[in-house]
Design an enzyme around this catalytic site. Structure first.
Site, PDB file in Angstrom:
ATOM      1  CE  LYS A  88      11.341  -3.688   0.584  1.00  0.00           C
ATOM      2  NZ  LYS A  88      11.226  -4.889   1.417  1.00  0.00           N
ATOM      3  CG  HIS A 117       7.981 -10.385  -3.088  1.00  0.00           C
ATOM      4  ND1 HIS A 117       6.730 -10.212  -3.651  1.00  0.00           N
ATOM      5  CD2 HIS A 117       8.013  -9.555  -2.012  1.00  0.00           C
ATOM      6  CE1 HIS A 117       6.052  -9.307  -2.952  1.00  0.00           C
ATOM      7  NE2 HIS A 117       6.809  -8.903  -1.943  1.00  0.00           N
ATOM      8  CB  SER A 129       3.824  -5.833  -3.974  1.00  0.00           C
ATOM      9  OG  SER A 129       3.202  -5.295  -2.839  1.00  0.00           O
ATOM     10  N   GLY A 172       3.436 -10.021  -0.671  1.00  0.00           N
ATOM     11  CA  GLY A 172       2.391 -10.181  -1.688  1.00  0.00           C
ATOM     12  C   GLY A 172       1.008 -10.425  -1.115  1.00  0.00           C
ATOM     13  CD  GLU A 188      11.307 -11.058   2.627  1.00  0.00           C
ATOM     14  OE1 GLU A 188      11.007 -10.398   1.608  1.00  0.00           O
ATOM     15  OE2 GLU A 188      12.366 -11.691   2.726  1.00  0.00           O
ATOM     16  N   GLY A 197       4.186  -6.795   3.961  1.00  0.00           N
ATOM     17  CA  GLY A 197       4.187  -5.353   4.194  1.00  0.00           C
ATOM     18  C   GLY A 197       2.746  -4.869   4.247  1.00  0.00           C
ATOM     19  NE  ARG A 198      -0.015  -4.586  -1.481  1.00  0.00           N
ATOM     20  CZ  ARG A 198       0.140  -3.442  -2.145  1.00  0.00           C
ATOM     21  NH1 ARG A 198      -0.690  -2.456  -1.940  1.00  0.00           N
ATOM     22  NH2 ARG A 198       1.125  -3.298  -3.011  1.00  0.00           N
ATOM     23  CE1 TYR A 249       6.669   6.921  -8.797  1.00  0.00           C
ATOM     24  CE2 TYR A 249       6.188   7.767  -6.615  1.00  0.00           C
ATOM     25  CZ  TYR A 249       6.743   7.932  -7.863  1.00  0.00           C
ATOM     26  OH  TYR A 249       7.370   9.093  -8.166  1.00  0.00           O
ATOM     27  CG  ASP A 290       2.420  17.169 -13.229  1.00  0.00           C
ATOM     28  OD1 ASP A 290       1.759  17.096 -14.284  1.00  0.00           O
ATOM     29  OD2 ASP A 290       3.436  16.501 -13.007  1.00  0.00           O
ATOM     30  CE1 TYR A 335       5.772  -1.260  -0.302  1.00  0.00           C
ATOM     31  CE2 TYR A 335       3.594  -2.241  -0.449  1.00  0.00           C
ATOM     32  CZ  TYR A 335       4.951  -2.358  -0.223  1.00  0.00           C
ATOM     33  OH  TYR A 335       5.480  -3.582   0.080  1.00  0.00           O
TER      34      TYR A 335
HETATM   35  C1  LIG Z   1      11.896  -8.089  -0.759  1.00  0.00           C
HETATM   36  C2  LIG Z   1      10.509  -7.665  -0.424  1.00  0.00           C
HETATM   37  N1  LIG Z   1       9.890  -8.271   0.605  1.00  0.00           N
HETATM   38  C3  LIG Z   1       8.648  -7.918   0.986  1.00  0.00           C
HETATM   39  C4  LIG Z   1       7.953  -6.919   0.337  1.00  0.00           C
HETATM   40  C5  LIG Z   1       6.592  -6.570   0.832  1.00  0.00           C
HETATM   41  O1  LIG Z   1       5.613  -6.929  -0.056  1.00  0.00           O
HETATM   42  P1  LIG Z   1       4.079  -6.789   0.263  1.00  0.00           P
HETATM   43  O2  LIG Z   1       3.842  -5.413   0.756  1.00  0.00           O
HETATM   44  O3  LIG Z   1       3.427  -7.090  -1.015  1.00  0.00           O
HETATM   45  O4  LIG Z   1       3.740  -7.791   1.303  1.00  0.00           O
HETATM   46  C6  LIG Z   1       8.549  -6.282  -0.772  1.00  0.00           C
HETATM   47  C7  LIG Z   1       7.817  -5.252  -1.526  1.00  0.00           C
HETATM   48  O5  LIG Z   1       8.255  -4.693  -2.483  1.00  0.00           O
HETATM   49  C8  LIG Z   1       9.859  -6.662  -1.144  1.00  0.00           C
HETATM   50  O6  LIG Z   1      10.494  -6.067  -2.166  1.00  0.00           O
END
Ligand SMILES: Cc1ncc(COP(=O)(O)O)c(C=O)c1O
Length: 392
Positions: free
Chosen positions: A61, A190, A193, A230, A264, A266-267, A312, A342, A370
């Site tokens: 995501k 989690h 984030s 996170g 998990e 992401g960032r 967001y 806007d 994101y």
């Molecule tokens: C279920 C889940 N896992 C992992 C992440 C990724 O989080 P981060 O980008 O903070 O590492 C998110 C972010 O919303 C999430 O909802």
């Protein structure tokens, strides 16, 4: 010259100034993302150095660019997917179905059926309704119980939306799964984030340990402990601090190798891989008398485009300019607007920049998390193009 849709190679350090000079950015309508795929490998190395026991499942995501996902699959990360399309993307990138976790606790039934078709074996759940849904559509799925353990401070808290109460509900959910003949294989959480309360990981891992004990009492083979996301994006020294806390906690509560520890992030992987280059197309000065108190710049990407992270993701973005001799240039109080009509489309309320002109470029570093997947072409302003680079 550089090619869009291909991976461009570079030697040494990626020279942003040279790239923007070489690309005919003056002629481009849209802003330009410069994505350095080598950053992904560096981040993976950093991860393995600090948390060798924890296998990262990249949270798609965060940035679902197919080139990025493919690069991470090649490096060997697993994937956290939230939907049918994210699963499809990860599989197309070469991910192994066993290394995908369906980590959205609230799944449409059709997505669950797709997961079944593609043999995605592990799903997170946090309510009885989801357990009944899995019982109906995919009873062979392994379940991971997501509980709530929130950081006191996080850029984007998630606890209002997801995670069962660890004390009140988690045991009941496991009992329900047992009574339906479903297999619980672990827990997840989690902390939020952009977490800046690092001991939250320790609190959560301690809670996971109690839930593991309860699961084992029920006869479940508890084998996955998922520590979620996170983790900081651009700041590796902060990451080192978080990983020390996580590692100490794992040594204390999960000293044995029979439990697989996954995360998990992401960032962490993608934030620093992107720099967004934008062009100023309009300017306005707010004056009192003859003095300009504020210079306002209007650029070709904004909070409806990839700078949506300002709204967001609650990101405080930073801006850089391309003029030479920065130290000797006088700086002025400046405000940066996005291109739409806007007034919510405000990127930076107050920053200090030299006197810039229409046609000048500005850059926003750390724009990989994101941003891209959420961008829209509202008001007819196109979302940025991306140029990919990789060092040789
Ligand atoms: C279920 C889940 N896992 C992992 C992440 C990724 O989080 P981060 O980008 O903070 O590492 C998110 C972010 O919303 C999430 O909802």
């Amino acid at each position: 010259m550089y090619k869009f849709g291909k991976i461009n190679s570079y030697e040494g350090i990626l020279d942003l100034k040279k790239i923007v000079k070489d690309v005919d950015i003056e002629e481009m309508e849209e802003a330009l993302n410069i994505c350095d795929l080598s950053v992904l490998a560096k981040k993976y190395k950093t991860w393995l150095k600090h948390m060798p026991r924890v296998k990262p499942y990249y949270a798609v995501k965060c940035n679902d660019d197919a080139v990025v996902v493919k690069e991470l699959a090649k490096l060997g990360t697993g994937f956290d997917c939230a939907s049918k399309n994210e699963i499809k993307l990860a599989l197309e990138a070469g991910a192994n179905p066993e290394e995908i976790i369906f980590a959205n606790p609230c799944k449409p039934a059709s997505h669950l059926q797709y997961a079944k078709e593609k043999k995605i074996m592990t799903s997170t759940v946090d309510t009885e309704f989801e357990i009944y849904k899995i019982f109906e559509h995919y009873p062979e799925s392994n379940l991971v119980i997501r509980f709530r353990c929130e950081a006191k401070v996080a850029q984007c808290p998630l606890g209002d939306k997801f995670g069962c109460d660890a004390e009140e509900d988690a045991a009941a959910l496991m009992l329900l799964a047992k009574s339906l003949g479903l297999a619980v294989i672990g827990t997840s959480f989690h902390v939020g984030s952009g977490c800046s309360d690092y001991p939250a990981y320790n609190r959560a891992i301690a809670t996971a340990k109690s839930l593991f004990k309860f699961g084992q009492l029920l006869g479940f083979e508890m084998k996955i402990m998922d520590i979620g996301g996170g983790f900081p994006g651009a700041d590796d020294s902060k990451f080192a601090t978080v990983s020390e806390i996580v590692s100490a906690s794992l040594d204390k509560y999960f000293p044995d190798d029979d439990v697989e520890i996954i995360a998990e992030p992401g960032r962490f992987f993608v934030a620093s891989a992107y720099t967004l280059v934008c062009k100023i197309h309009a300017k306005r000065e707010i004056r009192s008398g003859k003095k300009a108190d504020l210079k306002m710049y209007y650029i070709n990407d904004g909070v409806y485009g990839s700078l949506n992270c300002v709204l967001y993701d609650h990101q405080k973005v930073t801006v850089e300019h391309f003029l030479d001799d920065d130290d000797n240039l006088k700086k002025f109080k400046s405000l940066i607007w996005g291109p739409t009509c806007d007034a919510l489309d405000k990127i930076i309320e107050e920053t200090y920049l030299p006197n810039l002109s229409c046609g000048d470029l500005v850059a926003f570093p750390n724009m990989g998390a994101y941003t891209v997947p959420i961008a829209s072409p509202f008001n007819g302003f196109l979302v940025p193009k991306t140029l990919y680079f990789k060092s040789v």
